[in-house]
Design a protein around this motif. Structure first.
Motif, PDB file in Angstrom:
ATOM      1  N   ILE A   4      14.097 -11.933 -16.215  1.00  0.00           N
ATOM      2  CA  ILE A   4      14.575 -10.658 -15.462  1.00  0.00           C
ATOM      3  C   ILE A   4      15.604 -10.562 -14.678  1.00  0.00           C
ATOM      4  O   ILE A   4      15.741 -11.098 -13.490  1.00  0.00           O
ATOM      5  N   GLY A   5      16.715 -10.051 -15.202  1.00  0.00           N
ATOM      6  CA  GLY A   5      18.022  -9.955 -14.709  1.00  0.00           C
ATOM      7  C   GLY A   5      18.299  -8.717 -13.547  1.00  0.00           C
ATOM      8  O   GLY A   5      18.865  -8.690 -12.504  1.00  0.00           O
ATOM      9  N   ALA A   6      17.706  -7.419 -13.917  1.00  0.00           N
ATOM     10  CA  ALA A   6      17.909  -6.263 -13.381  1.00  0.00           C
ATOM     11  C   ALA A   6      16.721  -5.293 -13.952  1.00  0.00           C
ATOM     12  O   ALA A   6      16.002  -5.292 -14.728  1.00  0.00           O
ATOM     13  N   ILE A   7      16.662  -4.349 -12.954  1.00  0.00           N
ATOM     14  CA  ILE A   7      15.473  -3.222 -13.163  1.00  0.00           C
ATOM     15  C   ILE A   7      16.209  -2.010 -12.995  1.00  0.00           C
ATOM     16  O   ILE A   7      16.843  -1.897 -11.969  1.00  0.00           O
ATOM     17  N   TYR A   8      16.056  -0.990 -13.546  1.00  0.00           N
ATOM     18  CA  TYR A   8      16.582   0.251 -13.836  1.00  0.00           C
ATOM     19  C   TYR A   8      15.747   1.365 -13.487  1.00  0.00           C
ATOM     20  O   TYR A   8      14.652   1.112 -13.650  1.00  0.00           O
ATOM     21  N   ASP A   9      16.207   2.500 -12.839  1.00  0.00           N
ATOM     22  CA  ASP A   9      15.436   3.945 -12.805  1.00  0.00           C
ATOM     23  C   ASP A   9      16.374   4.846 -13.029  1.00  0.00           C
ATOM     24  O   ASP A   9      17.148   5.155 -12.040  1.00  0.00           O
ATOM     25  N   VAL A  10      16.191   5.417 -14.062  1.00  0.00           N
ATOM     26  CA  VAL A  10      17.407   6.413 -14.623  1.00  0.00           C
ATOM     27  C   VAL A  10      16.626   7.951 -14.266  1.00  0.00           C
ATOM     28  O   VAL A  10      17.258   8.854 -14.455  1.00  0.00           O
ATOM     29  N   GLY A  11      15.457   8.011 -13.618  1.00  0.00           N
ATOM     30  CA  GLY A  11      14.843   9.229 -13.166  1.00  0.00           C
ATOM     31  C   GLY A  11      14.069   9.928 -14.007  1.00  0.00           C
ATOM     32  O   GLY A  11      13.701  10.987 -13.928  1.00  0.00           O
ATOM     33  N   LEU A  12      13.927   9.211 -15.334  1.00  0.00           N
ATOM     34  CA  LEU A  12      12.959   9.844 -16.329  1.00  0.00           C
ATOM     35  C   LEU A  12      11.906   8.734 -16.637  1.00  0.00           C
ATOM     36  O   LEU A  12      12.225   7.713 -17.058  1.00  0.00           O
ATOM     37  N   TYR A  13      10.603   9.167 -16.563  1.00  0.00           N
ATOM     38  CA  TYR A  13       9.599   8.338 -16.813  1.00  0.00           C
ATOM     39  C   TYR A  13       9.430   7.561 -17.964  1.00  0.00           C
ATOM     40  O   TYR A  13       9.275   6.530 -18.331  1.00  0.00           O
ATOM     41  N   GLU A  14       9.573   8.421 -19.223  1.00  0.00           N
ATOM     42  CA  GLU A  14       9.639   7.799 -20.525  1.00  0.00           C
ATOM     43  C   GLU A  14      10.548   6.833 -20.962  1.00  0.00           C
ATOM     44  O   GLU A  14      10.179   5.906 -21.641  1.00  0.00           O
ATOM     45  N   ASN A  36      26.436   4.153 -21.709  1.00  0.00           N
ATOM     46  CA  ASN A  36      25.222   4.220 -20.929  1.00  0.00           C
ATOM     47  C   ASN A  36      25.117   4.219 -19.523  1.00  0.00           C
ATOM     48  O   ASN A  36      26.461   3.826 -18.896  1.00  0.00           O
ATOM     49  N   ILE A  37      24.173   4.856 -18.882  1.00  0.00           N
ATOM     50  CA  ILE A  37      24.141   5.078 -17.333  1.00  0.00           C
ATOM     51  C   ILE A  37      23.191   3.794 -16.824  1.00  0.00           C
ATOM     52  O   ILE A  37      22.942   3.855 -15.499  1.00  0.00           O
ATOM     53  N   ILE A  38      22.999   2.751 -17.494  1.00  0.00           N
ATOM     54  CA  ILE A  38      22.106   1.957 -17.033  1.00  0.00           C
ATOM     55  C   ILE A  38      22.656   1.255 -15.715  1.00  0.00           C
ATOM     56  O   ILE A  38      22.078   1.009 -14.485  1.00  0.00           O
ATOM     57  N   SER A  39      23.938   0.890 -16.043  1.00  0.00           N
ATOM     58  CA  SER A  39      24.536   0.023 -14.761  1.00  0.00           C
ATOM     59  C   SER A  39      24.579   0.847 -13.582  1.00  0.00           C
ATOM     60  O   SER A  39      24.684   0.308 -12.627  1.00  0.00           O
ATOM     61  N   GLU A  40      24.773   2.098 -13.654  1.00  0.00           N
ATOM     62  CA  GLU A  40      25.012   2.855 -12.618  1.00  0.00           C
ATOM     63  C   GLU A  40      23.437   3.127 -11.837  1.00  0.00           C
ATOM     64  O   GLU A  40      23.493   3.929 -10.716  1.00  0.00           O
ATOM     65  N   ASN A  41      22.272   3.024 -12.542  1.00  0.00           N
ATOM     66  CA  ASN A  41      21.041   3.223 -11.872  1.00  0.00           C
ATOM     67  C   ASN A  41      20.345   1.880 -11.867  1.00  0.00           C
ATOM     68  O   ASN A  41      18.839   2.088 -11.812  1.00  0.00           O
ATOM     69  N   ILE A  42      20.910   0.992 -11.417  1.00  0.00           N
ATOM     70  CA  ILE A  42      20.101  -0.471 -11.309  1.00  0.00           C
ATOM     71  C   ILE A  42      19.717  -0.318  -9.890  1.00  0.00           C
ATOM     72  O   ILE A  42      20.219  -0.002  -8.810  1.00  0.00           O
ATOM     73  N   LEU A  54      21.313  12.344 -22.210  1.00  0.00           N
ATOM     74  CA  LEU A  54      22.504  11.901 -22.895  1.00  0.00           C
ATOM     75  C   LEU A  54      23.380  10.574 -22.527  1.00  0.00           C
ATOM     76  O   LEU A  54      24.051   9.734 -22.945  1.00  0.00           O
ATOM     77  N   GLY A  55      23.061  10.327 -21.209  1.00  0.00           N
ATOM     78  CA  GLY A  55      23.495   9.100 -20.499  1.00  0.00           C
ATOM     79  C   GLY A  55      22.487   7.875 -21.041  1.00  0.00           C
ATOM     80  O   GLY A  55      23.230   6.697 -21.022  1.00  0.00           O
ATOM     81  N   PHE A  56      21.461   8.194 -21.457  1.00  0.00           N
ATOM     82  CA  PHE A  56      20.652   7.016 -21.797  1.00  0.00           C
ATOM     83  C   PHE A  56      20.673   6.973 -23.425  1.00  0.00           C
ATOM     84  O   PHE A  56      20.678   5.731 -24.036  1.00  0.00           O
ATOM     85  N   THR A  57      20.560   7.867 -24.064  1.00  0.00           N
ATOM     86  CA  THR A  57      20.589   7.923 -25.478  1.00  0.00           C
ATOM     87  C   THR A  57      21.825   7.916 -25.983  1.00  0.00           C
ATOM     88  O   THR A  57      22.768   7.067 -25.761  1.00  0.00           O
ATOM     89  N   SER A  58      22.121   9.125 -26.771  1.00  0.00           N
ATOM     90  CA  SER A  58      23.879   9.111 -27.351  1.00  0.00           C
ATOM     91  C   SER A  58      23.975  10.544 -27.531  1.00  0.00           C
ATOM     92  O   SER A  58      23.140  11.286 -27.914  1.00  0.00           O
ATOM     93  N   HIS A  59      25.333  10.777 -27.544  1.00  0.00           N
ATOM     94  CA  HIS A  59      25.782  11.924 -27.989  1.00  0.00           C
ATOM     95  C   HIS A  59      25.420  12.036 -29.533  1.00  0.00           C
ATOM     96  O   HIS A  59      24.986  13.271 -30.197  1.00  0.00           O
ATOM     97  N   VAL A  60      25.818  11.237 -30.250  1.00  0.00           N
ATOM     98  CA  VAL A  60      25.784  10.989 -31.730  1.00  0.00           C
ATOM     99  C   VAL A  60      25.336   9.765 -31.971  1.00  0.00           C
ATOM    100  O   VAL A  60      25.967   8.762 -31.580  1.00  0.00           O
ATOM    101  N   THR A  61      24.247   9.355 -33.121  1.00  0.00           N
ATOM    102  CA  THR A  61      23.969   8.188 -33.243  1.00  0.00           C
ATOM    103  C   THR A  61      24.065   7.891 -34.833  1.00  0.00           C
ATOM    104  O   THR A  61      23.893   8.758 -35.671  1.00  0.00           O
ATOM    105  N   LEU A  62      24.681   6.887 -35.025  1.00  0.00           N
ATOM    106  CA  LEU A  62      25.118   6.682 -36.634  1.00  0.00           C
ATOM    107  C   LEU A  62      24.141   5.689 -37.158  1.00  0.00           C
ATOM    108  O   LEU A  62      23.496   4.501 -36.369  1.00  0.00           O
ATOM    109  N   HIS A  63      23.772   5.817 -38.216  1.00  0.00           N
ATOM    110  CA  HIS A  63      22.655   5.229 -38.981  1.00  0.00           C
ATOM    111  C   HIS A  63      23.321   4.442 -40.453  1.00  0.00           C
ATOM    112  O   HIS A  63      23.788   5.237 -41.017  1.00  0.00           O
TER     113      HIS A  63
END
Length: 405
Positions: free
Chosen positions: A181-191, A123-129, A56-65
């Motif tokens: 390349i300004g940053a590399i992240y690792d959120v703990g999920l390979y995919e 998103n949790i990207i900034s927390e996992n740089i 949920l940190g990487f995707t979203s609770h709800v996605t609007l299309h």
């Protein structure tokens, strides 16, 4: 009186040492079974919670299309929803498949063109740089990629990569999209580490009339996402809401099924321990045949005798259940300390962080699990005590007192 007789029979000096040993083994078996069951369920709850938080940190609770979700009208609507407390934050984005090309490697990926400030709120990207800085995406043509993607491309901070979008391939365009390349992240999920790259939406000069068709919505409680999406779709036309429970349903269904299977397997430990209660009570009944015959001769009914031995079985089971719950909660709350002890004792790493992306084992003890384990275990023990108790109640006093076997 029944409780007193049950205690006297159970603690009688006439009991053989074998009966006492079997009784103790049955209690220990129940304690171990419930301890392991609670610990495993708590660890699985912890893994499920952590996995859900990462997803949920990487995707979203709800996605609007919809179309043009970054238009002024759409942004006014989203800001109003924040003011009304319906949502916590939102972030519109454009997503597309692409090829990423470094000096030595090429790989497929999905790029997300985002508003960095809005994206940072959902998103949790900034927390996992792990290398570089998230803020580089706010200015200039910087790109943020996952750790697996960086390894595939053999690049690091400051290296240049080009990307060719799906539309570029169709139109046969030359490579015009180059990023540093300004940053590399690792959120703990390979995919996720393997698939996604993030760029600033404003840098897509090759898409002057880009149509932003997706918006991420973050709400206060992720578990309310289904109700939010359903209500949103009822009152809004032209925009379709899809919650995370729909997009990741198969994954969490699989986790739930694994928990059920694991519960059934571990319950067998309790069932085996309950067989020891059957054995100890049957031997106790055999050892107390004369006392039972005297009671029945004095007018004790079958139900009266049944109750005496049911109390004994339930008492043994209750001791095992209570101790099992206590030890299960203690072990669940200190599972990392226990693992650290065994790692130091045998000088091995049981859960390597570089493989499992875990600094510690997550554990979550749920009161509902404790209640369910206690009730289910009590039911098994009740059934295990029933047969020996009925066997005692069916003893015929005349035969026993005459010494007829």
């Amino acid at each position: 009186m029944r409780f007193l007789l049950a205690y006297r029979f159970l603690k009688s000096k006439d009991n053989t040492g074998f009966i006492n040993i079997i009784s103790k083994i049955s209690v220990i078996g129940i304690v171990l079974g419930i301890t392991v069951l609670i610990t495993v369920m708590s660890v699985m709850n912890g893994f499920e919670r952590q996995l859900r938080n990462k997803i949920l940190g990487f995707t979203s609770h709800v996605t609007l299309h919809g179309d043009n979700l970054n238009s002024d009208a759409a942004l006014v609507k989203f800001d109003k929803m924040i003011d009304e407390g319906k949502i916590v934050a939102y972030s519109y984005y454009h997503e597309e498949e692409c090829l990423l090309i470094s000096e030595s490697q090429t790989t497929s990926a999905i790029f997300r063109a985002v508003n960095p400030k809005l994206e940072n709120k959902v998103n949790i990207i900034s927390e996992n740089i792990i290398f570089g800085n998230y803020d580089t995406i706010t200015s200039g043509k910087a790109i943020i990629i996952g750790s697996v993607l960086a390894n595939k491309l053999m690049v690091s901070i400051g290296d240049k990569i080009d990307f060719v979008s799906k539309d570029d391939v169709k139109l046969g365009k030359k490579l015009t999209n180059s990023y540093i390349i300004g940053a590399i992240y690792d959120v703990g999920l390979y995919e996720y580490n393997e698939a996604y790259a993030f760029i600033n939406l404003n840098t897509l000069k090759s898409f002057p009339n880009i149509n932003v068709t997706k918006t991420r919505i973050k709400i206060q409680n992720p578990l309310d996402s289904f109700a939010f999406a359903r209500n949103f779709n009822k009152v809004n036309k032209g925009i379709y809401a899809r919650d995370w429970t729909s997009s990741h349903k198969s994954l969490f269904t699989a986790i739930s099924n694994e928990k059920r299977v694991m519960f059934v397997i571990l319950v067998l430990i309790i069932a085996v321990a309950s067989f020891n209660i059957v054995s100890s009570l049957l031997m106790l009944v055999k050892n107390k045949e004369k006392e039972i015959s005297i009671l029945k001769s004095l007018g004790a009914s079958k139900n009266y005798v049944t109750t005496i031995f049911m109390i004994q079985g339930i008492a043994l089971g209750a001791v095992g259940i209570i101790l099992g719950i206590i030890f299960g909660i203690l072990l669940s709350n200190n599972v990392n300390e226990v693992i650290s002890f065994f790692e130091s004792l045998f000088n091995v790493s049981l859960i390597p962080p570089e493989i499992y992306h875990l600094s510690e084992i997550p554990s979550l003890v749920l009161p509902s699990d404790i209640r369910f384990v206690a009730i289910f275990s009590s039911f098994i023990i009740f059934l295990s005590s029933l047969y020996p108790a009925r066997r005692a109640a069916n003893i015929k006093p005349a035969k026993i007192l005459r010494g007829i076997n």
